[in-house]
Design a protein around this motif. Structure first.
Motif, PDB file in Angstrom:
ATOM      1  N   THR B  59       0.834  -1.208   0.000  1.00 52.94           N
ATOM      2  CA  THR B  59       0.000   0.000   0.000  1.00 52.94           C
ATOM      3  C   THR B  59       0.864   1.251   0.000  1.00 52.94           C
ATOM      4  O   THR B  59       1.978   1.244   0.539  1.00 52.94           O
ATOM      5  CB  THR B  59      -0.958  -0.016   1.219  1.00 52.94           C
ATOM      6  N   THR B  60       0.352   2.305  -0.637  1.00 53.23           N
ATOM      7  CA  THR B  60       1.033   3.602  -0.611  1.00 53.23           C
ATOM      8  C   THR B  60      -0.020   4.697  -0.605  1.00 53.23           C
ATOM      9  O   THR B  60      -1.196   4.442  -0.890  1.00 53.23           O
ATOM     10  CB  THR B  60       1.992   3.753  -1.817  1.00 53.23           C
ATOM     11  N   VAL B  61       0.401   5.892  -0.240  1.00 51.34           N
ATOM     12  CA  VAL B  61      -0.466   7.069  -0.299  1.00 51.34           C
ATOM     13  C   VAL B  61       0.155   8.039  -1.281  1.00 51.34           C
ATOM     14  O   VAL B  61       1.307   8.443  -1.106  1.00 51.34           O
ATOM     15  CB  VAL B  61      -0.586   7.752   1.085  1.00 51.34           C
ATOM     16  N   VAL B  62      -0.582   8.369  -2.325  1.00 54.36           N
ATOM     17  CA  VAL B  62      -0.096   9.386  -3.255  1.00 54.36           C
ATOM     18  C   VAL B  62      -0.424  10.743  -2.646  1.00 54.36           C
ATOM     19  O   VAL B  62      -1.589  11.066  -2.421  1.00 54.36           O
ATOM     20  CB  VAL B  62      -0.729   9.227  -4.652  1.00 54.36           C
ATOM     21  N   ARG B  63       0.622  11.509  -2.328  1.00 58.35           N
ATOM     22  CA  ARG B  63       0.461  12.778  -1.614  1.00 58.35           C
ATOM     23  C   ARG B  63       0.184  13.904  -2.597  1.00 58.35           C
ATOM     24  O   ARG B  63       0.964  14.129  -3.533  1.00 58.35           O
ATOM     25  CB  ARG B  63       1.736  13.087  -0.820  1.00 58.35           C
ATOM     26  N   TYR B  71      -4.487  10.165  -1.797  1.00 61.17           N
ATOM     27  CA  TYR B  71      -5.310   8.967  -1.973  1.00 61.17           C
ATOM     28  C   TYR B  71      -4.482   7.704  -1.903  1.00 61.17           C
ATOM     29  O   TYR B  71      -3.268   7.715  -2.067  1.00 61.17           O
ATOM     30  CB  TYR B  71      -6.103   9.029  -3.291  1.00 61.17           C
ATOM     31  N   VAL B  73      -3.248   3.922  -3.008  1.00 63.06           N
ATOM     32  CA  VAL B  73      -3.037   2.970  -4.106  1.00 63.06           C
ATOM     33  C   VAL B  73      -2.523   1.693  -3.447  1.00 63.06           C
ATOM     34  O   VAL B  73      -1.601   1.755  -2.622  1.00 63.06           O
ATOM     35  CB  VAL B  73      -2.023   3.483  -5.146  1.00 63.06           C
ATOM     36  N   ALA B  74      -3.118   0.566  -3.787  1.00 61.94           N
ATOM     37  CA  ALA B  74      -2.741  -0.682  -3.111  1.00 61.94           C
ATOM     38  C   ALA B  74      -2.644  -1.820  -4.109  1.00 61.94           C
ATOM     39  O   ALA B  74      -3.249  -1.778  -5.187  1.00 61.94           O
ATOM     40  CB  ALA B  74      -3.759  -1.022  -2.029  1.00 61.94           C
ATOM     41  N   ARG B  87      -7.505   0.348  -4.996  1.00 58.02           N
ATOM     42  CA  ARG B  87      -7.371   1.231  -3.833  1.00 58.02           C
ATOM     43  C   ARG B  87      -8.368   0.784  -2.782  1.00 58.02           C
ATOM     44  O   ARG B  87      -9.379   0.140  -3.099  1.00 58.02           O
ATOM     45  CB  ARG B  87      -7.581   2.698  -4.212  1.00 58.02           C
ATOM     46  N   GLU B  94      -3.758   6.556   4.688  1.00 57.80           N
ATOM     47  CA  GLU B  94      -2.592   6.058   5.438  1.00 57.80           C
ATOM     48  C   GLU B  94      -2.977   5.006   6.476  1.00 57.80           C
ATOM     49  O   GLU B  94      -2.089   4.386   7.072  1.00 57.80           O
ATOM     50  CB  GLU B  94      -1.780   7.195   6.069  1.00 57.80           C
TER      51      GLU B  94
END
Lengths: 382, 124
Positions: B59-63, B71, B73-74, B87, B94
């Motif tokens: 998982t990540t968070v596009v800042r 948002y 993205v996973a 997502r 987060e």
């Protein structure tokens, strides 16, 4: 493992860079051409001697043809592969075989990009994947971020350990007058840098610069008669595992584990015999993954391995001694610059960043999103 | 050999409210993204309904710069085995963590149906 390869039977006999950083007024082909002519001149050759051209342009899919036209040559072989940043290590692999087979006599491997001055940002030249695009990953950063997060989850790798990679790269860059970023960078500076795609921050990401680069290869018997000191190609191997990050077989293991093992087998040596290492550090996590996959530390130990300045100047393993993509140069693709740094190190030409007594240099390229890997091992002796 | 039109079929199923993935007629292995044959073997594939159950694999968070929202993205590992990018919605981006159980939901985005995920057990 038996790996056929024309070990030590070909060599890099010319290597040059041009316009690293900002090169206003130059087109990509101009940058590549200046570097190419300089690399050929180092070997006492001219474009007319080139019968094998290995070239990819950032956006022109027929760039290899365009560059042959620019140089005014009619090559027997044009390899215009589009593996991404590992293209150049793969070019060395292909050129070694073609030279040894006698199909070509002089191989020119070149690249140039003016994307920093032309676009001001990393130019994304790939088609968005149908099953990724709706989720708007900020590629390539998000893909590497997903891999970094997975590495942290699996092995306890920390943000500060990623920071050690960035700090080491900067310290090397400070010893390289050609490097674009040479101002001091502390771990605190790194930890304060803005998140882009968690866990990766601005300072986890490679630079966006201009730059041109070229190397020239011939057979070793001819290399000995040319002007420059040869860097012999001892091994070169590639592996592609996926395209988009969701389909990477294991997000913590790259194809470098196989390309590296094959290149070592070809060269008849292992990581302990490598004096200086260049890996494609598009993002800080890359350096950690590749040090593991290329056998410099066990899988999962990369974060702990880079702690305490181990890969920085004065550390026990010199890594990315030109400053890498993080602090030296990143004109869209960085792979060829790592090869050139390995050449300079094994030739003993690296000035204030020279690794004393470097005889074996490894240059590893990475393309896509950890998708395509290629490893080259160069030696001062055949 | 293949009567499927992978992208076209997948989208038509989604438009009908069905999240379909493919299964090898020979090995029984499930496959995503849609394609004309099983990867590796080239064996024929048949469409089957996905259970919709999955686990967050990465998982990540596009800042984004406020006021634009950041948002998620996973990568989701489906219960059937394959992974896909998507997502997780319904919680802060987060707050999505590796190992979290999630359930698929079809939403419309810019006129196209797409598969997103909610934390398992959350109200539909």
């Amino acid at each position: 493992m038996s790996e056929r390869f024309p070990r030590g039977r070909t060599a890099i006999v010319g290597a040059a860079t041009f316009g690293q950083g900002r090169a206003p007024g130059y087109e990509a082909s101009d940058l590549a051409a200046v570097a190419s002519i300089a690399a050929l001149k180092e070997a006492g050759l001219t474009p007319a001697d080139v019968d094998g051209l290995f070239f990819c342009h950032g956006v022109d899919t027929l760039g290899g043809l365009s560059f042959a036209q620019y140089l005014g040559i009619h090559p027997k072989v044009v390899d215009n592969n589009r593996l991404g940043g590992s293209a150049f290590q793969a070019y060395v692999e292909t050129a070694a075989w073609l030279l040894d087979a006698g199909l070509i006599e002089v191989a020119l491997i070149a690249y140039g990009s003016n994307q920093a001055t032309a676009a001001g940002k990393l130019v994304n030249t790939v088609r968005p994947m149908t099953y990724e695009a709706p989720y708007r990953p900020l590629n390539p950063v998000s893909s590497y971020a997903l891999a970094a997060g997975r590495h942290m989850h699996a092995f306890g790798t920390t943000k500060a350990q990623l920071g050690e990679v960035a700090v080491a790269a900067r310290a090397w860059a400070q010893r390289n007058p050609e490097a674009f970023k040479r101002d001091p960078l502390s771990l605190d500076d790194y930890l304060g840098s803005r998140l882009v795609s968690d866990p990766l921050s601005v300072l986890d990401c490679c630079l966006v610069t201009d730059g041109g680069a070229a190397v020239v290869m011939t057979r070793a018997d001819r290399a000995r008669d040319l002007a420059a000191t040869p860097a012999y190609v001892l091994g070169a191997a590639s592996e592609t595992t996926h395209r988009e990050i969701a389909w990477m077989p294991d997000l913590t293991v790259t194809g470098a584990a196989r390309s590296g093992a094959r290149a070592y087998a070809q060269a008849g040596l292992g990581p302990a015999e490598v004096d200086v290492v260049q890996v494609y550090d598009a993002f800080t996590i890359n350096t950690i993954l590749f040090l593991e996959d290329l056998g410099f530390c066990p899988k999962g130990e990369g974060g702990r391995f880079v702690e305490g300045g181990r890969i920085a100047p004065g550390g026990e393993l010199p890594v990315n001694t030109n400053g890498g993509g993080l602090s030296c140069v990143h004109p869209g693709m960085n792979g060829l610059f790592g090869i050139i740094e390995a050449v300079r190190q094994v030739r003993g030409e690296a000035g204030k960043r020279q690794v004393a007594g470097a005889k074996v240099g490894l240059a590893h390229g990475n393309g896509g999103v950890l998708s395509s890997q290629a490893t080259v091992i160069l030696g001062a002796a055949a | 050999m293949s009567e499927t039109r992978p992208d076209e079929d997948f989208r038509r199923f989604l438009a009908e409210g069905r999240f379909m993935i493919q299964r090898s007629a020979e090995s029984g292995r499930h496959v995503f993204f849609p394609r004309v044959a099983e990867p590796g073997t080239g064996a024929p594939l048949e469409w089957v309904e996905a259970s919709g159950r999955g686990v967050v694999h990465a998982t990540t968070v596009v800042r984004k710069k406020p006021p634009e929202p950041s948002y998620n993205v996973a990568i989701i590992e489906l219960a059937e085995g394959p992974r896909m990018m998507s997502r997780v919605e319904g919680i802060a981006p987060e707050a999505v963590v590796i190992g979290m159980a999630v359930t698929a939901r079809i939403v419309e985005q810019e006129g196209e149906p797409v598969v997103v995920f909610d934390p398992a057990g959350s109200p539909a």
